[in-house]
Design a protein around this motif. Structure first.
Motif, PDB file in Angstrom:
ATOM      1  N   LYS A  20       0.828  -1.202   0.000  1.00  0.00           N
ATOM      2  CA  LYS A  20       0.000   0.000   0.000  1.00  0.00           C
ATOM      3  C   LYS A  20       0.865   1.256   0.000  1.00  0.00           C
ATOM      4  O   LYS A  20       0.631   2.184  -0.763  1.00  0.00           O
ATOM      5  CB  LYS A  20      -0.949  -0.007   1.198  1.00  0.00           C
ATOM      6  CG  LYS A  20      -1.905   1.150   1.252  1.00  0.00           C
ATOM      7  CD  LYS A  20      -2.708   1.342  -0.018  1.00  0.00           C
ATOM      8  CE  LYS A  20      -3.613   0.183  -0.337  1.00  0.00           C
ATOM      9  NZ  LYS A  20      -4.358   0.378  -1.616  1.00  0.00           N
ATOM     10  N   LEU A  21       1.893   1.289   0.852  1.00  0.00           N
ATOM     11  CA  LEU A  21       2.757   2.470   0.914  1.00  0.00           C
ATOM     12  C   LEU A  21       3.542   2.671  -0.375  1.00  0.00           C
ATOM     13  O   LEU A  21       3.823   3.808  -0.765  1.00  0.00           O
ATOM     14  CB  LEU A  21       3.705   2.369   2.114  1.00  0.00           C
ATOM     15  CG  LEU A  21       3.044   2.583   3.473  1.00  0.00           C
ATOM     16  CD1 LEU A  21       4.001   2.229   4.601  1.00  0.00           C
ATOM     17  CD2 LEU A  21       2.548   4.012   3.616  1.00  0.00           C
ATOM     18  N   ARG A  22       3.894   1.584  -1.055  1.00  0.00           N
ATOM     19  CA  ARG A  22       4.609   1.705  -2.346  1.00  0.00           C
ATOM     20  C   ARG A  22       3.770   2.404  -3.394  1.00  0.00           C
ATOM     21  O   ARG A  22       4.305   2.944  -4.359  1.00  0.00           O
ATOM     22  CB  ARG A  22       5.031   0.332  -2.848  1.00  0.00           C
ATOM     23  CG  ARG A  22       6.228  -0.206  -2.069  1.00  0.00           C
ATOM     24  CD  ARG A  22       6.679  -1.545  -2.559  1.00  0.00           C
ATOM     25  NE  ARG A  22       7.148  -1.429  -3.932  1.00  0.00           N
ATOM     26  CZ  ARG A  22       7.255  -2.454  -4.754  1.00  0.00           C
ATOM     27  NH1 ARG A  22       6.929  -3.661  -4.366  1.00  0.00           N
ATOM     28  NH2 ARG A  22       7.699  -2.267  -5.970  1.00  0.00           N
ATOM     29  N   GLU A  23       2.458   2.410  -3.237  1.00  0.00           N
ATOM     30  CA  GLU A  23       1.584   3.116  -4.181  1.00  0.00           C
ATOM     31  C   GLU A  23       1.743   4.636  -4.061  1.00  0.00           C
ATOM     32  O   GLU A  23       1.409   5.367  -4.986  1.00  0.00           O
ATOM     33  CB  GLU A  23       0.126   2.753  -3.929  1.00  0.00           C
ATOM     34  CG  GLU A  23      -0.218   1.320  -4.257  1.00  0.00           C
ATOM     35  CD  GLU A  23      -1.668   0.985  -3.922  1.00  0.00           C
ATOM     36  OE1 GLU A  23      -2.503   1.915  -3.828  1.00  0.00           O
ATOM     37  OE2 GLU A  23      -1.962  -0.211  -3.742  1.00  0.00           O
ATOM     38  N   TYR A  24       2.254   5.094  -2.919  1.00  0.00           N
ATOM     39  CA  TYR A  24       2.290   6.526  -2.634  1.00  0.00           C
ATOM     40  C   TYR A  24       3.696   7.112  -2.452  1.00  0.00           C
ATOM     41  O   TYR A  24       3.906   8.288  -2.720  1.00  0.00           O
ATOM     42  CB  TYR A  24       1.476   6.823  -1.362  1.00  0.00           C
ATOM     43  CG  TYR A  24       0.013   6.541  -1.525  1.00  0.00           C
ATOM     44  CD1 TYR A  24      -0.852   7.507  -2.022  1.00  0.00           C
ATOM     45  CD2 TYR A  24      -0.523   5.297  -1.181  1.00  0.00           C
ATOM     46  CE1 TYR A  24      -2.199   7.253  -2.177  1.00  0.00           C
ATOM     47  CE2 TYR A  24      -1.873   5.036  -1.327  1.00  0.00           C
ATOM     48  CZ  TYR A  24      -2.706   6.015  -1.827  1.00  0.00           C
ATOM     49  OH  TYR A  24      -4.048   5.753  -1.987  1.00  0.00           O
ATOM     50  N   ILE A  37       4.396  14.179  -1.079  1.00  0.00           N
ATOM     51  CA  ILE A  37       3.000  13.753  -1.182  1.00  0.00           C
ATOM     52  C   ILE A  37       2.109  14.924  -0.784  1.00  0.00           C
ATOM     53  O   ILE A  37       2.491  15.730   0.060  1.00  0.00           O
ATOM     54  CB  ILE A  37       2.734  12.500  -0.296  1.00  0.00           C
ATOM     55  CG1 ILE A  37       1.376  11.884  -0.591  1.00  0.00           C
ATOM     56  CG2 ILE A  37       2.917  12.833   1.163  1.00  0.00           C
ATOM     57  CD1 ILE A  37       1.181  10.499   0.026  1.00  0.00           C
ATOM     58  N   LEU A  41      -3.526  13.197  -0.550  1.00  0.00           N
ATOM     59  CA  LEU A  41      -3.078  11.833  -0.849  1.00  0.00           C
ATOM     60  C   LEU A  41      -2.557  11.133   0.399  1.00  0.00           C
ATOM     61  O   LEU A  41      -2.756   9.929   0.564  1.00  0.00           O
ATOM     62  CB  LEU A  41      -1.992  11.841  -1.930  1.00  0.00           C
ATOM     63  CG  LEU A  41      -2.469  11.946  -3.369  1.00  0.00           C
ATOM     64  CD1 LEU A  41      -1.289  11.964  -4.333  1.00  0.00           C
ATOM     65  CD2 LEU A  41      -3.410  10.806  -3.723  1.00  0.00           C
ATOM     66  N   LEU A  42      -1.922  11.884   1.288  1.00  0.00           N
ATOM     67  CA  LEU A  42      -1.468  11.297   2.544  1.00  0.00           C
ATOM     68  C   LEU A  42      -2.665  10.814   3.363  1.00  0.00           C
ATOM     69  O   LEU A  42      -2.647   9.706   3.902  1.00  0.00           O
ATOM     70  CB  LEU A  42      -0.638  12.298   3.349  1.00  0.00           C
ATOM     71  CG  LEU A  42      -0.140  11.814   4.709  1.00  0.00           C
ATOM     72  CD1 LEU A  42       0.740  10.573   4.575  1.00  0.00           C
ATOM     73  CD2 LEU A  42       0.586  12.929   5.440  1.00  0.00           C
ATOM     74  N   LYS A  44      -5.584   9.929   2.224  1.00  0.00           N
ATOM     75  CA  LYS A  44      -6.136   8.767   1.529  1.00  0.00           C
ATOM     76  C   LYS A  44      -5.302   7.519   1.845  1.00  0.00           C
ATOM     77  O   LYS A  44      -5.846   6.460   2.168  1.00  0.00           O
ATOM     78  CB  LYS A  44      -6.149   9.020   0.024  1.00  0.00           C
ATOM     79  CG  LYS A  44      -6.730   7.880  -0.766  1.00  0.00           C
ATOM     80  CD  LYS A  44      -6.751   8.176  -2.256  1.00  0.00           C
ATOM     81  CE  LYS A  44      -7.376   6.996  -2.967  1.00  0.00           C
ATOM     82  NZ  LYS A  44      -6.863   6.806  -4.301  1.00  0.00           N
ATOM     83  N   CYS A  45      -3.987   7.660   1.775  1.00  0.00           N
ATOM     84  CA  CYS A  45      -3.082   6.552   2.078  1.00  0.00           C
ATOM     85  C   CYS A  45      -3.282   6.059   3.507  1.00  0.00           C
ATOM     86  O   CYS A  45      -3.414   4.857   3.750  1.00  0.00           O
ATOM     87  CB  CYS A  45      -1.640   7.009   1.870  1.00  0.00           C
ATOM     88  SG  CYS A  45      -0.396   5.798   2.363  1.00  0.00           S
ATOM     89  N   GLU A  48      -6.430   4.096   3.997  1.00  0.00           N
ATOM     90  CA  GLU A  48      -6.301   2.745   3.460  1.00  0.00           C
ATOM     91  C   GLU A  48      -5.443   1.870   4.382  1.00  0.00           C
ATOM     92  O   GLU A  48      -5.753   0.694   4.590  1.00  0.00           O
ATOM     93  CB  GLU A  48      -5.724   2.798   2.049  1.00  0.00           C
ATOM     94  CG  GLU A  48      -6.682   3.441   1.061  1.00  0.00           C
ATOM     95  CD  GLU A  48      -6.070   3.700  -0.306  1.00  0.00           C
ATOM     96  OE1 GLU A  48      -4.910   3.293  -0.559  1.00  0.00           O
ATOM     97  OE2 GLU A  48      -6.752   4.332  -1.133  1.00  0.00           O
ATOM     98  N   ILE A  49      -4.385   2.442   4.942  1.00  0.00           N
ATOM     99  CA  ILE A  49      -3.537   1.716   5.885  1.00  0.00           C
ATOM    100  C   ILE A  49      -4.332   1.348   7.140  1.00  0.00           C
ATOM    101  O   ILE A  49      -4.186   0.258   7.696  1.00  0.00           O
ATOM    102  CB  ILE A  49      -2.292   2.553   6.262  1.00  0.00           C
ATOM    103  CG1 ILE A  49      -1.379   2.749   5.059  1.00  0.00           C
ATOM    104  CG2 ILE A  49      -1.537   1.952   7.451  1.00  0.00           C
ATOM    105  CD1 ILE A  49      -0.684   1.519   4.572  1.00  0.00           C
TER     106      ILE A  49
END
Length: 87
Positions: A20-24, A37, A41-42, A44-45, A48-49
């Motif tokens: 998941k973190l690699r997406e951002y 970032i 987006l942070l 959103k990340c 999701e985390i």
């Protein structure tokens, strides 16, 4: 903004959090990500985390850097960028 995120999560969730973190962000060391970032987006990340981790067992640390030009980064030994290994 520039952020550094570190994590310590249960073995069952490590790969999911890493993926998941690699997406951002850029994966720089085991359990360490960094990069530019946007605030949205942070958020959103992190939302999701939050769906992946167990808040009773896991921890995520986020270091926000207002001005990345003020960071002095020194690397001793090999500088790693795991993202380059998978290209």
């Amino acid at each position: 903004m520039f952020v550094i995120i570190t994590y310590d999560v249960g073995e069952k969730r490590v790969n999911k959090v890493c993926k998941k973190l690699r997406e951002y962000l850029t994966w720089t060391q085991n359990s360490v990500f960094e990069g530019e970032i946007t605030k949205s987006l942070l958020m959103k990340c992190l939302n999701e985390i939050d769906q992946i981790i167990d808040e009773d067992e896991d921890s995520i640390y986020i270091y926000e850097v207002a001005n990345p030009k003020n960071i002095k980064k020194q690397v001793f030994g090999q500088e790693k960028n795991f993202d380059e290994l998978f290209l």
